[in-house]
Enzyme design. Structure first.
Site, PDB file in Angstrom:
ATOM      1  N   VAL A 263      32.294  39.014  38.493  1.00  0.00           N
ATOM      2  CA  VAL A 263      30.860  38.735  38.472  1.00  0.00           C
ATOM      3  C   VAL A 263      30.662  37.229  38.618  1.00  0.00           C
ATOM      4  CG1 VAL A 263      28.746  38.837  37.094  1.00  0.00           C
ATOM      5  CG2 VAL A 263      30.312  40.799  37.144  1.00  0.00           C
ATOM      6  N   HIS A 555      41.600  33.034  18.854  1.00  0.00           N
ATOM      7  CA  HIS A 555      40.508  33.822  18.273  1.00  0.00           C
ATOM      8  C   HIS A 555      39.184  33.059  18.394  1.00  0.00           C
ATOM      9  CE1 HIS A 555      43.831  36.131  16.712  1.00  0.00           C
ATOM     10  NE2 HIS A 555      43.035  36.975  16.108  1.00  0.00           N
ATOM     11  N   HIS A 599      41.762  38.534  11.770  1.00  0.00           N
ATOM     12  CA  HIS A 599      41.935  38.772  13.204  1.00  0.00           C
ATOM     13  C   HIS A 599      40.681  39.513  13.653  1.00  0.00           C
ATOM     14  CE1 HIS A 599      46.184  37.498  13.509  1.00  0.00           C
ATOM     15  NE2 HIS A 599      46.131  37.709  12.210  1.00  0.00           N
TER      16      HIS A 599
HETATM   17  C1  LIG Z   1      47.197  37.204  22.808  1.00  0.00           C
HETATM   18  C2  LIG Z   1      46.142  37.633  21.835  1.00  0.00           C
HETATM   19  C3  LIG Z   1      46.511  38.247  20.650  1.00  0.00           C
HETATM   20  C4  LIG Z   1      45.549  38.667  19.748  1.00  0.00           C
HETATM   21  N1  LIG Z   1      45.947  39.375  18.647  1.00  0.00           N
HETATM   22  C5  LIG Z   1      44.999  39.985  17.883  1.00  0.00           C
HETATM   23  C6  LIG Z   1      45.378  40.911  16.872  1.00  0.00           C
HETATM   24  O1  LIG Z   1      46.564  41.210  16.673  1.00  0.00           O
HETATM   25  N2  LIG Z   1      44.401  41.486  16.132  1.00  0.00           N
HETATM   26  C7  LIG Z   1      43.077  41.205  16.332  1.00  0.00           C
HETATM   27  O2  LIG Z   1      42.242  41.728  15.615  1.00  0.00           O
HETATM   28  N3  LIG Z   1      42.693  40.336  17.301  1.00  0.00           N
HETATM   29  C8  LIG Z   1      43.621  39.758  18.095  1.00  0.00           C
HETATM   30  N4  LIG Z   1      43.239  38.940  19.124  1.00  0.00           N
HETATM   31  C9  LIG Z   1      41.792  38.675  19.309  1.00  0.00           C
HETATM   32  C10 LIG Z   1      41.001  39.854  19.857  1.00  0.00           C
HETATM   33  O3  LIG Z   1      41.813  40.657  20.693  1.00  0.00           O
HETATM   34  C11 LIG Z   1      39.795  39.324  20.629  1.00  0.00           C
HETATM   35  O4  LIG Z   1      39.038  38.497  19.791  1.00  0.00           O
HETATM   36  C12 LIG Z   1      38.862  40.433  21.142  1.00  0.00           C
HETATM   37  O5  LIG Z   1      39.615  41.434  21.792  1.00  0.00           O
HETATM   38  C13 LIG Z   1      37.818  39.843  22.072  1.00  0.00           C
HETATM   39  O6  LIG Z   1      37.001  40.866  22.601  1.00  0.00           O
HETATM   40  P1  LIG Z   1      35.826  40.523  23.620  1.00  0.00           P
HETATM   41  O7  LIG Z   1      35.189  41.812  23.950  1.00  0.00           O
HETATM   42  O8  LIG Z   1      35.001  39.436  23.057  1.00  0.00           O
HETATM   43  O9  LIG Z   1      36.534  39.889  24.914  1.00  0.00           O
HETATM   44  P2  LIG Z   1      37.684  40.486  25.837  1.00  0.00           P
HETATM   45  O10 LIG Z   1      38.305  41.676  25.227  1.00  0.00           O
HETATM   46  O11 LIG Z   1      38.586  39.362  26.188  1.00  0.00           O
HETATM   47  O12 LIG Z   1      36.920  41.004  27.128  1.00  0.00           O
HETATM   48  C14 LIG Z   1      36.349  40.183  28.122  1.00  0.00           C
HETATM   49  C15 LIG Z   1      36.526  40.904  29.450  1.00  0.00           C
HETATM   50  O13 LIG Z   1      35.667  40.348  30.434  1.00  0.00           O
HETATM   51  C16 LIG Z   1      36.371  40.223  31.643  1.00  0.00           C
HETATM   52  N5  LIG Z   1      35.704  39.170  32.423  1.00  0.00           N
HETATM   53  C17 LIG Z   1      35.605  37.855  32.103  1.00  0.00           C
HETATM   54  N6  LIG Z   1      34.890  37.203  33.040  1.00  0.00           N
HETATM   55  C18 LIG Z   1      34.518  38.118  33.963  1.00  0.00           C
HETATM   56  C19 LIG Z   1      33.755  38.047  35.160  1.00  0.00           C
HETATM   57  N7  LIG Z   1      33.214  36.897  35.589  1.00  0.00           N
HETATM   58  N8  LIG Z   1      33.587  39.186  35.876  1.00  0.00           N
HETATM   59  C20 LIG Z   1      34.120  40.362  35.450  1.00  0.00           C
HETATM   60  N9  LIG Z   1      34.848  40.479  34.320  1.00  0.00           N
HETATM   61  C21 LIG Z   1      35.036  39.370  33.581  1.00  0.00           C
HETATM   62  C22 LIG Z   1      37.777  39.885  31.203  1.00  0.00           C
HETATM   63  O14 LIG Z   1      38.734  40.133  32.218  1.00  0.00           O
HETATM   64  C23 LIG Z   1      37.944  40.784  29.992  1.00  0.00           C
HETATM   65  O15 LIG Z   1      38.418  42.065  30.340  1.00  0.00           O
HETATM   66  C24 LIG Z   1      44.174  38.454  20.032  1.00  0.00           C
HETATM   67  C25 LIG Z   1      43.802  37.830  21.215  1.00  0.00           C
HETATM   68  C26 LIG Z   1      44.759  37.426  22.124  1.00  0.00           C
HETATM   69  C27 LIG Z   1      44.333  36.786  23.409  1.00  0.00           C
END
Ligand SMILES: Cc1cc2nc3c(=O)[nH]c(=O)nc-3n(C[C@H](O)[C@H](O)[C@H](O)COP(=O)(O)OP(=O)(O)OC[C@H]3O[C@@H](n4cnc5c(N)ncnc54)[C@H](O)[C@@H]3O)c2cc1C
Ligand SMILES: *[C@@H]1O[C@H](CO)[C@@H](O)[C@H](O)[C@H]1NC(C)=O
Ligand SMILES: *[C@@H]1O[C@H](CO)[C@@H](O)[C@H](O)[C@H]1NC(C)=O
Ligand SMILES: *[C@@H]1O[C@H](CO)[C@@H](O)[C@H](O)[C@H]1NC(C)=O
Ligand SMILES: *[C@@H]1O[C@H](CO)[C@@H](O)[C@H](O)[C@H]1NC(C)=O
Length: 630
Positions: A263, A555, A599
């Site tokens: 997007v 995070h 987390h």
């Molecule tokens: C390596 C790692 C380990 C972690 N370990 C833990 C854990 O063990 N336990 C825990 O509770 N939390 C953990 N976390 C944190 C947790 O997973 C995240 O805080 C949470 O999943 C974030 O969710 P979200 O929906 O905000 O974003 P996300 O799940 O990151 O989703 C965002 C999505 O948007 C998509 N996107 C972005 N820009 C665009 C665009 N322009 N067009 C189309 N698509 C786009 C991305 O590809 C992605 O799929 C971890 C995070 C990471 C990175």
């Protein structure tokens, strides 16, 4: 000394792993031609929860645009024992921060998931929640309905908790209260039934340091506990938003998901005198498409990219938009500001060679055996995860006069600073600092000898004062501005009040090191490797170690912060509607106004469930109003 391997019960059910990839094959042009009610930007953790809930109503047409590939059925994503393997691969955006002034000018690696499920596809399987005051602080920043008690139903809604067997409960010290967990949600949670060789010492070691074993889900998470995981207990695979909120519903005729679709911006038009989101522009396979949303556009692109997309769409601070060539449609000063992240230190210890660790990953023969066992029987080393946790209040880690000294360094009287300062309190029992022990090397630090065994002590600061930002930047000359260019990410670690974070971490590391020196765990440990043991008569310079080695724990929150008090206090209101734009919401970790001790995923699922409920309520109201008019 010899530490015996803890043998897992043999799985009695033999299930087929893998299977057909069920992601629907819709073309970009077919997708763009659909008359959607809702377009969800980002098929990540939150995005797919919202998509799954909205599309349960057959009258609502939902479209999801995800930049990453599917990742469903890829063992690197679903295998617990491969935790961390997907970091830095094509399932990761692999962002870098700006060089961090207070960290020796080091830029830091910044992992973010890029696949269906987003970061829930690559994260480390820790399922937990924060302290009651963490969420109550959100509510008191002008967000009614976001206090801990109001969120409890949404913490439970995503979850089906699978209780351990009484034998495992006893053997592995699995404390839980089933009443604090969900029973019918899509995400399966369970405790591991196999552990690394040092787990048997974890609770006793922390108990000996004055930390009681406690359950952590009732709004008070301090203590020592064995971690709960988002794993399906039948076949020991990752249970996450793509497998649980999308896969079972992929055949719904009113739900369309397009992967590898980037997007570029939200289309904002003036409708009836109001700035209004009417659709999005996305790129796919080198071509550009426009797709309309009759009801709303939902940004679920995460803490880095949701604010980036707002800015690219003309919503943000002119200071950043104008130089990048973006016409300002809504002057919204907090977009991309208020970035708060978890920071981490990693200590490495050489282990006794006889300790059974969970490191089949180094030895190809051992790995092949473990894979054979895992894919055949769903047991073995590839089901093992780091599960030894302790969340500690400050009074267990440092003395009262030092806490008061740290408090005296905090300046500023804005709501958020005061909120975090209220947690810097010797008399409060909150999880201020997190400690994890893993009998393995999860993060490459130092120069470990490949023939030796190692264990890692992690320390993570839960309530950081450090506050940074993410913003778009002017593109290179001759290159058009696009979402594909990474935004500037500057967490400003240890700057301003962040000096308190640095001092807290340095003091906390003394405690981290004492864990490894305390019995019974100390019997498994030969010596400290990172940082090296100090020369006799000298002491480790923990402050220098913190400056030289602190990394992000990935995070980040806060860049589209929620505040019902309006555009001068936040980016979205308490119903997650973007201030100044109609028919546009943000539903993801970026709306968290102030960091929590946890987390994040359990909380992000709760945000998404609550967000979906609010969206559905509004949809129903509008439908009734339309009917009433007819
Ligand atoms: C390596 C790692 C380990 C972690 N370990 C833990 C854990 O063990 N336990 C825990 O509770 N939390 C953990 N976390 C944190 C947790 O997973 C995240 O805080 C949470 O999943 C974030 O969710 P979200 O929906 O905000 O974003 P996300 O799940 O990151 O989703 C965002 C999505 O948007 C998509 N996107 C972005 N820009 C665009 C665009 N322009 N067009 C189309 N698509 C786009 C991305 O590809 C992605 O799929 C971890 C995070 C990471 C990175
Ligand atoms: C694990 O089992 C669940 C249901 O029991 C199934 O939906 C899922 O596809 C399985 N995982 C894999 C990777 O096969
Ligand atoms: C949670 O449970 C613990 C016991 O494990 C108890 O001490 C505490 O008061 C409870 N906290 C809340 C917020 O209910
Ligand atoms: C799977 O389990 C069975 C029953 O315990 C055992 O005989 C077999 O060796 C196991 N297979 C693998 C590959 O570990
Ligand atoms: C408290 O801790 C600080 C920092 O470690 C130390 O310098 C100080 O001597 C301690 N004070 C007391 C009273 O123990």
């Amino acid at each position: 000394m010899f530490i015996s391997k803890l043998v897992a019960p043999i799985a009695t059910v033999l299930l087929c792993l893998g299977g057909a990839n069920v992601v629907e094959a819709i073309t970009a042009s077919a997708f763009a031609a659909v008359q959607f009610d809702y377009i969800i930007v980002g098929g990540g953790t939150a995005g797919l929860v919202v998509a799954g809930r909205l599309s349960a109503n057959p009258h609502i047409k939902v479209g999801v645009l995800e930049a990453g590939t599917s990742g469903l059925d890829d063992p690197i994503i679903y295998t617990p024992g491969k935790v961390g393997w997907a970091v830095g691969t094509n399932y990761d955006w692999s962002f870098m921060t700006e060089p961090q002034t207070e960290l020796g000018n080091r830029p830091l690696f910044y992992s973010r998931g890029k696949a269906l499920g987003g970061s829930s596809a690559i994260n480390f399987f820790v399922w937990m929640r924060g302290n009651k005051p963490d969420y109550d602080a959100w509510a008191s920043l002008g967000n009614p309905g976001w206090d801990f008690n109001s969120l409890i139903p949404y913490f439970k809604k995503p979850e089906t908790f699978n209780a351990p067997s009484p034998a495992d409960e006893l053997a592995f010290k699995l404390d839980y209260n089933a009443a604090d967990h969900g029973t019918t949600g899509p995400i399966n949670t369970c405790f591991s039934n196999q552990y690394g060789g040092t787990h048997q010492f974890w609770h006793q070691t922390l108990n000996n340091l004055g930390i009681p074993s406690r359950d952590s889900f009732n709004g008070s998470n301090w203590g020592v506990w064995t971690g709960l995981t988002n794993v399906n207990p039948i076949n020991r695979t990752r249970s996450y938003s793509a497998s649980q909120y999308y896969r079972p519903h992929a055949a719904r005729p009113n739900l369309h998901v397009l992967t590898e679709a980037m997007v570029q911006k939200v289309i904002i038009q003036t409708v009836g005198g109001h700035k209004t989101a009417t659709g999005v522009i996305f790129t796919h396979g080198g071509a550009s498409y426009t797709v309309n949303a009759a009801s709303e556009v939902i940004l679920s692109a995460g803490t880095i990219q949701s604010p980036q997309l707002l800015e690219l769409s003309g919503v943000g601070n002119p200071t950043y938009l104008t130089p990048a060539g973006v016409t300002v449609l809504v002057n919204s000063p907090h977009v991309g500001e208020n970035l708060q992240d978890r920071i981490m230190n990693v200590l490495l210890y050489e282990l006794d060679p006889l300790v059974e660790n969970q490191g089949p990953l180094k030895d190809p023969v051992e790995l092949a055996d473990a894979e054979d066992e895992y894919y055949t029987n769903h047991t073995g080393l590839l089901t093992v995860l780091p599960n030894d946790f302790a969340y500690l209040p400050l009074n267990k880690v440092m003395n009262e006069s030092y806490v008061n000294h740290l408090r005296s360094l905090v300046s500023g009287t804005d709501d958020r600073t005061l909120s975090i300062k209220s947690k810097l309190d010797f008399n409060k029992f909150l999880g201020n600092l997190e400690y994890v022990f893993d009998p393995n090397i999860l993060f490459a630090v130092g120069n470990p000898d490949p023939l030796k065994k190692y264990g890692t002590v992690f320390q993570m600061l839960q309530y950081p004062f450090s506050t940074g930002h993410i913003h778009i930047q002017p593109p290179p000359v001759g290159v058009p501005l696009s979402a594909d260019q990474h935004p500037v990410i500057n967490p400003r670690y240890f700057e301003g009040n962040g000096v308190v974070d640095m001092l807290t971490l340095a003091e906390g590391l003394k405690f981290a090191d004492s864990i490894a020196r305390q019995g019974p765990l100390n019997a498994a440990i030969v010596k400290r490797e990172v940082p090296p043991e100090p020369a006799p008569g000298t002491e480790t310079d923990w402050l220098q170690f913190v400056k030289d080695n602190t990394v992000s724990d990935w995070h980040p929150v806060g860049t589209c912060a929620m505040s019902g008090h309006g555009i001068h206090k936040g980016v979205v209101d308490e119903k997650l509607r973007v201030h100044g734009v109609k028919r546009l919401r943000v539903v993801d970790a970026s709306i968290i106004p102030v960091q929590i001790s946890s987390h994040l995923q359990g909380t992000v699922y709760a945000i998404a469930e609550k967000g979906a409920d609010m969206i559905l309520q509004d949809f129903e109201c509008k439908r009734r109003r339309r009917r009433g008019r007819r």
